[in-house]
Motif scaffolding. Structure first.
Motif, PDB file in Angstrom:
ATOM      1  N   GLU A 367      34.311  38.783  36.803  1.00 32.16           N
ATOM      2  CA  GLU A 367      34.064  37.339  36.838  1.00 32.16           C
ATOM      3  C   GLU A 367      35.089  36.316  37.025  1.00 32.16           C
ATOM      4  O   GLU A 367      36.073  36.452  36.301  1.00 32.16           O
ATOM      5  N   ASP A 368      34.693  35.091  37.419  1.00 32.91           N
ATOM      6  CA  ASP A 368      35.568  33.958  37.555  1.00 32.91           C
ATOM      7  C   ASP A 368      37.056  34.576  38.186  1.00 32.91           C
ATOM      8  O   ASP A 368      36.912  35.243  39.113  1.00 32.91           O
ATOM      9  N   GLY A 369      38.177  34.364  37.563  1.00 34.00           N
ATOM     10  CA  GLY A 369      39.702  34.731  38.002  1.00 34.00           C
ATOM     11  C   GLY A 369      39.729  36.117  38.098  1.00 34.00           C
ATOM     12  O   GLY A 369      40.672  36.750  38.767  1.00 34.00           O
ATOM     13  N   PHE A 370      38.984  36.874  37.297  1.00 34.56           N
ATOM     14  CA  PHE A 370      39.315  38.275  37.038  1.00 34.56           C
ATOM     15  C   PHE A 370      38.697  39.026  38.407  1.00 34.56           C
ATOM     16  O   PHE A 370      38.856  40.297  38.538  1.00 34.56           O
ATOM     17  N   GLN A 373      41.412  40.217  40.758  1.00 30.33           N
ATOM     18  CA  GLN A 373      42.061  41.168  40.318  1.00 30.33           C
ATOM     19  C   GLN A 373      41.543  42.506  40.151  1.00 30.33           C
ATOM     20  O   GLN A 373      42.161  43.294  40.593  1.00 30.33           O
ATOM     21  N   TYR A 374      40.316  42.483  39.891  1.00 26.71           N
ATOM     22  CA  TYR A 374      39.389  43.601  39.946  1.00 26.71           C
ATOM     23  C   TYR A 374      39.286  44.089  41.298  1.00 26.71           C
ATOM     24  O   TYR A 374      39.493  45.537  41.669  1.00 26.71           O
ATOM     25  N   LEU A 375      39.069  43.381  42.416  1.00 26.91           N
ATOM     26  CA  LEU A 375      38.885  43.989  43.739  1.00 26.91           C
ATOM     27  C   LEU A 375      40.425  43.982  44.295  1.00 26.91           C
ATOM     28  O   LEU A 375      40.607  45.237  44.962  1.00 26.91           O
ATOM     29  N   ASP A 376      41.593  43.683  43.959  1.00 26.53           N
ATOM     30  CA  ASP A 376      42.775  44.000  44.008  1.00 26.53           C
ATOM     31  C   ASP A 376      43.131  45.575  43.451  1.00 26.53           C
ATOM     32  O   ASP A 376      43.605  46.627  44.038  1.00 26.53           O
ATOM     33  N   LEU A 377      42.478  45.675  42.298  1.00 31.61           N
ATOM     34  CA  LEU A 377      42.740  47.117  41.815  1.00 31.61           C
ATOM     35  C   LEU A 377      41.824  48.121  42.483  1.00 31.61           C
ATOM     36  O   LEU A 377      42.353  49.059  42.699  1.00 31.61           O
TER      37      LEU A 377
END
Length: 541
Positions: A367-370, A373-377
């Motif tokens: 959610e939000d900024g994470f 980061q999650y999609l990059d992971l």
């Protein structure tokens, strides 16, 4: 008394037993040790004396103390010894003390004492049953010369059953079955699992005493089998939510966190299993335990001595991570990914399924900024997840499809996500990739969406080149399909893509000579598209 029982003086047996009881008031230890030296199993005369002792509550208290001391080896010898042949033999005094406790409790005259001493008795009997695993006992009768063989393990279980029966917990006692039960630590763990469940349902007031008596044994300087059964019982208590007692559950989990560093692999595995109880704690307790719990899972995942330990750590982490505080997970995301990533390609199917499921569960925090980061992971693992999405191992394929559906939703491809939700592996991997590429070209949800998912697919090309050399024919075949579809779906290739494209083309050409006919057929099917694309690439140079 044994002689008297066989002649005309047998009527005096109760009077003699009563006199011995009175003697025990003045010399309790002497009477108890003398009785324990009699032949096993106890004869009628010996049982009569124990029955008389049970009539006196104060004397019974002293007798219990002595039996618990002598049963554990009296501070010197162990309850069992190893013969030169390697066979474990139970010591006479230790086994006799358990038989004496059973006889006393079976009189049903010591209910209040058994309730008062329940914690000590419970831990002692569980410990002795663990000691008696794989042990034997043989005794030669002095009168007939015949050899009597007893199973110390069964004797220990019968004593435990008598304990619950003595305090009127008949339902719990019924869970302890001794018929056709082999003396193994696995069987003991199974029995105690049933006992814990029954205690939680029918005798919750005993749970605190059970836990308190076992906590020192689970982390102390005790034998391996004792630590194993103690940790196993504590883990069962955690799985049963601590019987609804949150304070008790927290103390059990704290002990299990320490047990994760136990030198015994099975103890570490059981401790990690019990950490699933973390999800039943209060939010404040979870906040307190979260960081230590995550470190414990990382330690378990890194375990190189036991594949079972690492597998348990992965499975439990994938279940409880959604209950951990967001800040703890976000701060540890890179570490988690670094530790679990190798299991995606190098380990067993079960490890792989657990890792993929873990990646899917992390979406809770996207959610939000994470989210970015999650999609990059996910971008670093989407290739292998796609390749394994139709493998024969059902848990792995199911985990892959569920995680792919999650990624598609977060990347803004609801159409692809809906297709994945209905997709059956019997349709084949080619159809799945066809749909993914076609939907991508159709721009399933806008330019940003198209670019997001497209970048994930393009980045995964380099990850999947190594699968051309996989020992699994299905993976080699899927690699050809995946890489060809992704490379050929681009309308225009850039000059910088030449080296990557050459690797895809070269690998596909090599697979034309693959020993598996299905791999050869697939490579031949896609080689034409790749050669055509090569001509276009050269024309752009």
């Amino acid at each position: 008394m044994t002689v008297m029982a066989g002649d005309e003086t047998s009527d005096y047996l109760p009077r003699v037993a009563a006199n011995i009881k009175h003697l025990g008031v003045h010399n309790c230890r002497g009477v108890v040790t003398s009785l324990l030296r009699t032949e096993l199993p106890f004869d009628r005369a010996c049982k009569l004396i124990w029955g008389q002792i049970a009539e006196d509550m104060k004397l019974s208290q002293d007798v219990f103390d002595i039996l618990l001391e002598l049963g554990a080896g009296g501070g010197s010898d162990q309850p069992v010894r190893m013969l030169p042949s390697g066979q474990m033999m139970a010591e006479h005094i230790s086994l006799a003390s358990i038989c004496a406790l059973t006889t006393l409790m079976d009189t049903h005259k010591l209910e209040s004492l058994c309730r008062q001493e329940f914690g000590r008795l419970f831990s002692h009997l569980v410990t002795m049953a663990a000691h008696f695993v794989n042990a034997k006992f043989e005794n030669r009768r002095s009168e007939t010369g015949s050899v009597i063989t007893l199973s110390p393990f069964i004797v220990g279980l019968e004593a435990l059953r008598s304990l619950f029966s003595a305090i009127n917990c008949v339902v719990v006692a019924h869970e302890i079955k001794t018929e056709h039960t082999l003396g193994t630590i696995f069987n003991l763990r199974q029995i105690m699992t049933r006992v814990v469940k029954s205690v939680v349902l029918h005798a919750g007031h005993l749970l605190q005493m059970c836990v308190s008596s076992l906590l020192p044994l689970s982390n102390g300087n005790t034998p391996d089998h004792v630590r194993e059964i103690s940790i196993s019982i504590l883990a069962d208590v955690a799985k049963e939510k601590g019987g609804g007692d949150r304070v008790l559950l927290t103390s059990v989990l704290t002990s299990l966190l320490r047990a994760v560093s136990d030198p015994l692999p099975k103890a570490r595995e059981l401790a990690l299993e019990g950490l699933i109880g973390l999800q039943h704690c209060t939010m404040s307790d979870i906040d307190t335990l979260a960081e230590n719990a995550l470190n414990a899972f990382i330690v378990g995942i890194e375990d190189e001595k036991s594949a079972d330990v690492s597998l348990t750590a992965l499975r439990v982490l994938s279940q409880v991570i959604v209950f951990l505080p967001r800040t703890v997970v976000e701060n540890s995301l890179d570490l988690i990914s670094f530790k679990v990533r190798p299991y995606l390609e190098m380990s067993s199917n079960d490890h792989r399924a657990a890792v993929v499921r873990l990646y899917g569960r992390l979406s809770k925090f996207a959610e939000d900024g994470f989210k970015t980061q999650y999609l990059d992971l996910c971008q670093t693992v989407i290739g292998p997840i796609l390749l394994y999405s139709n493998c024969a191992h059902n848990p792995t394929s199911n985990a892959c499809l569920e995680t792919l559906e999650t990624i598609a939703n977060l990347a803004g491809h609801p159409i692809l996500a809906d297709y994945l939700a209905k997709y059956k592996i019997s349709k084949g991997f080619e159809q799945l990739m066809e749909k993914a590429v076609v939907l991508q070209e159709e721009g399933g949800g806008g330019d940003y969406v198209a670019n997001t998912f497209l970048n994930m697919l393009e980045t995964s090309v380099g990850q999947c080149l190594g699968y051309f050399r996989s020992t699994n024919p299905s993976l080699r075949k899927n690699a050809v399909i995946f890489l060809s579809k992704v490379v050929c779906q681009e309308k225009e290739l850039q000059v910088g893509d030449e080296e990557l494209f050459s690797s895809v083309l070269g690998g596909t050409i090599d697979l034309l000579k693959d020993p598996d006919i299905e791999v050869r057929k697939t490579a031949a099917l896609y080689i034409g598209d790749l050669v055509t694309l090569q001509a276009k690439l050269q024309a752009n140079i």
